[in-house]
Design a protein around this motif. Structure first.
Motif, mmCIF file in Angstrom:
data_model
loop_
_atom_site.group_PDB
_atom_site.id
_atom_site.type_symbol
_atom_site.label_atom_id
_atom_site.label_comp_id
_atom_site.label_asym_id
_atom_site.label_seq_id
_atom_site.Cartn_x
_atom_site.Cartn_y
_atom_site.Cartn_z
ATOM 1 N N THR A 27 0.826 -1.215 0.000
ATOM 2 C CA THR A 27 0.000 0.000 0.000
ATOM 3 C C THR A 27 0.857 1.260 0.000
ATOM 4 O OG1 THR A 27 -0.124 0.085 2.418
ATOM 5 C CG2 THR A 27 -1.801 -1.228 1.280
ATOM 6 N N SER A 28 2.147 1.131 -0.292
ATOM 7 C CA SER A 28 3.059 2.268 -0.165
ATOM 8 C C SER A 28 2.901 3.269 -1.298
ATOM 9 C CB SER A 28 4.508 1.772 -0.138
ATOM 10 O OG SER A 28 4.882 1.232 -1.386
ATOM 11 N N GLY A 29 3.295 4.504 -1.017
ATOM 12 C CA GLY A 29 3.292 5.560 -2.010
ATOM 13 C C GLY A 29 1.966 6.281 -2.095
ATOM 14 N N ASN A 30 1.968 7.427 -2.764
ATOM 15 C CA ASN A 30 0.764 8.235 -2.945
ATOM 16 C C ASN A 30 0.982 9.243 -4.065
ATOM 17 O OD1 ASN A 30 2.255 10.295 -1.092
ATOM 18 N ND2 ASN A 30 1.831 8.540 0.243
ATOM 19 N N LEU A 31 -0.106 9.630 -4.696
ATOM 20 C CA LEU A 31 -0.069 10.545 -5.826
ATOM 21 C C LEU A 31 -1.112 11.637 -5.615
ATOM 22 C CD1 LEU A 31 -0.224 7.892 -8.716
ATOM 23 C CD2 LEU A 31 1.824 8.704 -7.534
ATOM 24 N N SER A 32 -0.850 12.802 -6.199
ATOM 25 C CA SER A 32 -1.828 13.881 -6.088
ATOM 26 C C SER A 32 -1.799 14.772 -7.309
ATOM 27 C CB SER A 32 -1.553 14.727 -4.833
ATOM 28 O OG SER A 32 -0.349 15.474 -4.983
ATOM 29 N N VAL A 33 -2.927 15.431 -7.545
ATOM 30 C CA VAL A 33 -3.017 16.489 -8.552
ATOM 31 C C VAL A 33 -3.673 17.696 -7.889
ATOM 32 C CG1 VAL A 33 -3.086 14.996 -10.582
ATOM 33 C CG2 VAL A 33 -5.217 15.569 -9.409
ATOM 34 N N VAL A 34 -3.293 18.870 -8.337
ATOM 35 C CA VAL A 34 -3.867 20.102 -7.805
ATOM 36 C C VAL A 34 -5.223 20.336 -8.445
ATOM 37 C CG1 VAL A 34 -3.599 22.605 -7.674
ATOM 38 C CG2 VAL A 34 -1.640 21.122 -7.258
ATOM 39 N N ALA A 35 -6.232 20.581 -7.605
ATOM 40 C CA ALA A 35 -7.585 20.834 -8.082
ATOM 41 C C ALA A 35 -7.926 22.316 -8.068
ATOM 42 C CB ALA A 35 -8.591 20.059 -7.234
ATOM 43 N N GLY A 36 -7.201 23.115 -7.304
ATOM 44 C CA GLY A 36 -7.465 24.548 -7.211
ATOM 45 C C GLY A 36 -6.350 25.231 -6.444
ATOM 46 N N ARG A 37 -6.216 26.528 -6.678
ATOM 47 C CA ARG A 37 -5.107 27.275 -6.076
ATOM 48 C C ARG A 37 -5.537 28.276 -5.005
ATOM 49 N NH1 ARG A 37 -0.045 25.260 -6.522
ATOM 50 N NH2 ARG A 37 0.184 24.263 -8.543
ATOM 51 N N ASP A 38 -6.744 28.742 -5.051
ATOM 52 C CA ASP A 38 -7.150 29.806 -4.122
ATOM 53 C C ASP A 38 -8.532 29.502 -3.555
ATOM 54 O OD1 ASP A 38 -7.144 32.150 -2.697
ATOM 55 O OD2 ASP A 38 -7.798 33.393 -4.387
ATOM 56 N N PRO A 39 -8.578 28.719 -2.481
ATOM 57 C CA PRO A 39 -7.448 28.171 -1.722
ATOM 58 C C PRO A 39 -6.876 26.916 -2.386
ATOM 59 C CG PRO A 39 -9.499 27.451 -0.752
ATOM 60 C CD PRO A 39 -9.875 28.376 -1.869
ATOM 61 N N LEU A 40 -5.691 26.511 -1.935
ATOM 62 C CA LEU A 40 -5.054 25.325 -2.489
ATOM 63 C C LEU A 40 -5.860 24.085 -2.129
ATOM 64 C CD1 LEU A 40 -2.624 24.131 -4.012
ATOM 65 C CD2 LEU A 40 -1.473 23.878 -1.805
ATOM 66 N N ARG A 41 -6.167 23.301 -3.157
ATOM 67 C CA ARG A 41 -6.865 22.035 -2.976
ATOM 68 C C ARG A 41 -6.176 20.975 -3.835
ATOM 69 N NH1 ARG A 41 -8.497 24.290 0.779
ATOM 70 N NH2 ARG A 41 -10.640 24.795 1.382
ATOM 71 N N LEU A 42 -6.005 19.777 -3.276
ATOM 72 C CA LEU A 42 -5.389 18.678 -4.000
ATOM 73 C C LEU A 42 -6.296 17.457 -3.948
ATOM 74 C CD1 LEU A 42 -2.925 20.126 -2.107
ATOM 75 C CD2 LEU A 42 -1.579 18.683 -3.629
ATOM 76 N N ILE A 43 -6.259 16.676 -5.009
ATOM 77 C CA ILE A 43 -6.910 15.376 -5.022
ATOM 78 C C ILE A 43 -5.809 14.343 -4.837
ATOM 79 C CG2 ILE A 43 -8.269 13.735 -6.372
ATOM 80 C CD1 ILE A 43 -9.405 16.200 -7.886
ATOM 81 N N VAL A 44 -5.891 13.572 -3.763
ATOM 82 C CA VAL A 44 -4.819 12.654 -3.396
ATOM 83 C C VAL A 44 -5.374 11.247 -3.216
ATOM 84 C CG1 VAL A 44 -5.077 13.150 -0.937
ATOM 85 C CG2 VAL A 44 -2.877 12.329 -1.785
ATOM 86 N N THR A 45 -4.538 10.253 -3.485
ATOM 87 C CA THR A 45 -4.953 8.874 -3.292
ATOM 88 C C THR A 45 -5.208 8.582 -1.810
ATOM 89 O OG1 THR A 45 -2.595 8.285 -3.329
ATOM 90 C CG2 THR A 45 -3.852 7.960 -5.354
ATOM 91 N N VAL A 46 -6.126 7.679 -1.564
ATOM 92 C CA VAL A 46 -6.504 7.355 -0.192
ATOM 93 C C VAL A 46 -5.438 6.498 0.487
ATOM 94 C CG1 VAL A 46 -8.972 7.506 -0.656
ATOM 95 C CG2 VAL A 46 -7.800 5.308 -0.914
ATOM 96 N N SER A 47 -5.553 6.405 1.781
ATOM 97 C CA SER A 47 -4.608 5.634 2.588
ATOM 98 C C SER A 47 -5.008 4.168 2.655
ATOM 99 C CB SER A 47 -4.576 6.217 4.010
ATOM 100 O OG SER A 47 -3.723 5.484 4.851
ATOM 101 N N GLY A 48 -3.988 3.303 2.748
ATOM 102 C CA GLY A 48 -4.217 1.908 3.091
ATOM 103 C C GLY A 48 -4.732 1.012 1.994
ATOM 104 N N ARG A 49 -4.681 1.445 0.745
ATOM 105 C CA ARG A 49 -5.161 0.609 -0.350
ATOM 106 C C ARG A 49 -3.995 0.153 -1.218
ATOM 107 N NH1 ARG A 49 -10.369 0.689 -2.103
ATOM 108 N NH2 ARG A 49 -9.564 -1.087 -3.285
ATOM 109 N N ASP A 50 -4.106 -1.062 -1.744
ATOM 110 C CA ASP A 50 -3.127 -1.564 -2.699
ATOM 111 C C ASP A 50 -3.127 -0.642 -3.910
ATOM 112 O OD1 ASP A 50 -1.990 -3.011 -4.929
ATOM 113 O OD2 ASP A 50 -2.187 -4.840 -3.740
ATOM 114 N N LYS A 51 -1.971 -0.063 -4.218
ATOM 115 C CA LYS A 51 -1.932 0.950 -5.268
ATOM 116 C C LYS A 51 -2.083 0.370 -6.670
ATOM 117 C CE LYS A 51 -1.538 4.312 -2.377
ATOM 118 N NZ LYS A 51 -1.423 3.595 -1.126
ATOM 119 N N GLY A 52 -1.998 -0.932 -6.797
ATOM 120 C CA GLY A 52 -2.257 -1.548 -8.083
ATOM 121 C C GLY A 52 -3.720 -1.866 -8.298
ATOM 122 N N GLU A 53 -4.558 -1.619 -7.278
ATOM 123 C CA GLU A 53 -5.970 -1.975 -7.357
ATOM 124 C C GLU A 53 -6.896 -0.801 -7.080
ATOM 125 O OE1 GLU A 53 -6.385 -5.151 -4.565
ATOM 126 O OE2 GLU A 53 -5.168 -6.555 -5.735
#
Length: 206
Positions: A27-53
Motif C-alpha cells: 500500500t506504499s506511495g501516494n499521488l496527487s493532482v492540484v484541483a485549485g489554487r485559491d485556496p489550495l486544494r489537491l486530489i490525493v490517493t486514499v490511505s491503506g489501499r493496494d496501489k495496483g488496485e
C-alpha cells in the motif's frame, strides 16, 4: 462522472503503472493532482489501499495541510498520511502534480550521500529538466519523520525551484511537475540516474 472521479481514474492508472514497476509495493506511495489554487486544494490517493488496485473512487479532496475538506461526495475517505507534504510541495513549487514512490534506487543513493545526491554530465539529466553538461544537480535528502510538518519544514529549507525532487532518507522519493505525465517522466529519468550513480560507485568508476 464528477471531476473528482475523473481525476481518480487518472491517478489510479498512474498508480497501477508504478506498481507494475515495483515502485509502489503493498500500500506504499501516494499521488496527487492540484484541483485549485485559491485556496489550495489537491486530489490525493486514499490511505491503506493496494496501489495496483485503486478505482476512480479511491481519492479524496484535501486542503493545503492534507486534511479532507468537508464539501465533497465522500469526506469520510482517509487521505494518505503524507498528503500534507504534497500540499507543501505544491504550494512552494507551483506544481500541478506530486508523486511519491518507494523505488529502491533513491533510498540507496541517499544512504551513500545523506547530505544530497550529486548528479552531473549525464544525458538523462535533460529528461529531468536540467542540462546534460556543465550543470551540477543536487537532489536534496532529508531525514525521515512521521510528522508531516517536520518533513515539510525540511523540504522548504532546501527547496530549489530548478530541482523538482526530494528524497526522504530510508523512505522514498517525491517528484513533481506541471501534470502527472511530466512528473512521471521526471521520476523515470531520475530513477535511472540514481541507479547509475549506485552502479558506478560499486564498480569504482565514479
Amino acid at each position: 462522472m464528477t471531476a473528482l472521479d475523473l481525476a481518480g481514474r487518472v491517478l489510479a492508472a498512474e498508480a497501477a503503472r508504478y506498481t507494475a514497476m515495483g515502485w509502489m509495493r503493498g500500500t506504499s506511495g501516494n499521488l496527487s493532482v492540484v484541483a485549485g489554487r485559491d485556496p489550495l486544494r489537491l486530489i490525493v490517493t486514499v490511505s491503506g489501499r493496494d496501489k495496483g488496485e485503486l478505482s476512480e473512487q479511491d481519492v479524496v479532496l484535501v486542503d493545503e495541510e492534507g486534511v479532507a475538506v468537508p464539501d465533497q461526495p465522500h469526506p469520510e475517505r482517509v487521505p494518505s498520511a503524507e498528503a500534507g507534504l504534497h500540499g507543501r510541495i505544491a504550494a512552494a513549487s507551483g506544481a500541478g502534480a506530486v508523486v511519491h514512490v518507494h523505488a529502491l534506487a533513491p533510498v540507496l543513493a541517499a544512504e551513500r550521500s545523506p547530505t544530497g545526491v550529486v548528479l552531473r554530465d549525464l544525458e538523462m539529466l535533460k529528461g529531468f529538466g536540467r542540462a546534460a553538461h556543465d550543470d551540477v544537480v543536487t537532489i536534496p535528502v532529508i531525514p525521515n519523520s512521521q510528522d508531516m510538518k517536520v518533513l515539510g519544514d525540511a523540504f522548504a529549507a532546501g527547496f530549489r525551484p530548478d530541482t523538482p525532487a526530494l528524497i526522504v532518507a530510508r523512505h522514498g522519493i517525491y517528484v513533481w511537475g506541471d501534470d502527472l505525465h511530466q512528473a512521471r517522466h521526471r521520476l523515470e529519468c531520475l530513477e535511472w540516474l540514481l541507479r547509475f550513480t549506485i552502479d558506478a560507485h560499486e564498480r569504482g568508476t565514479r
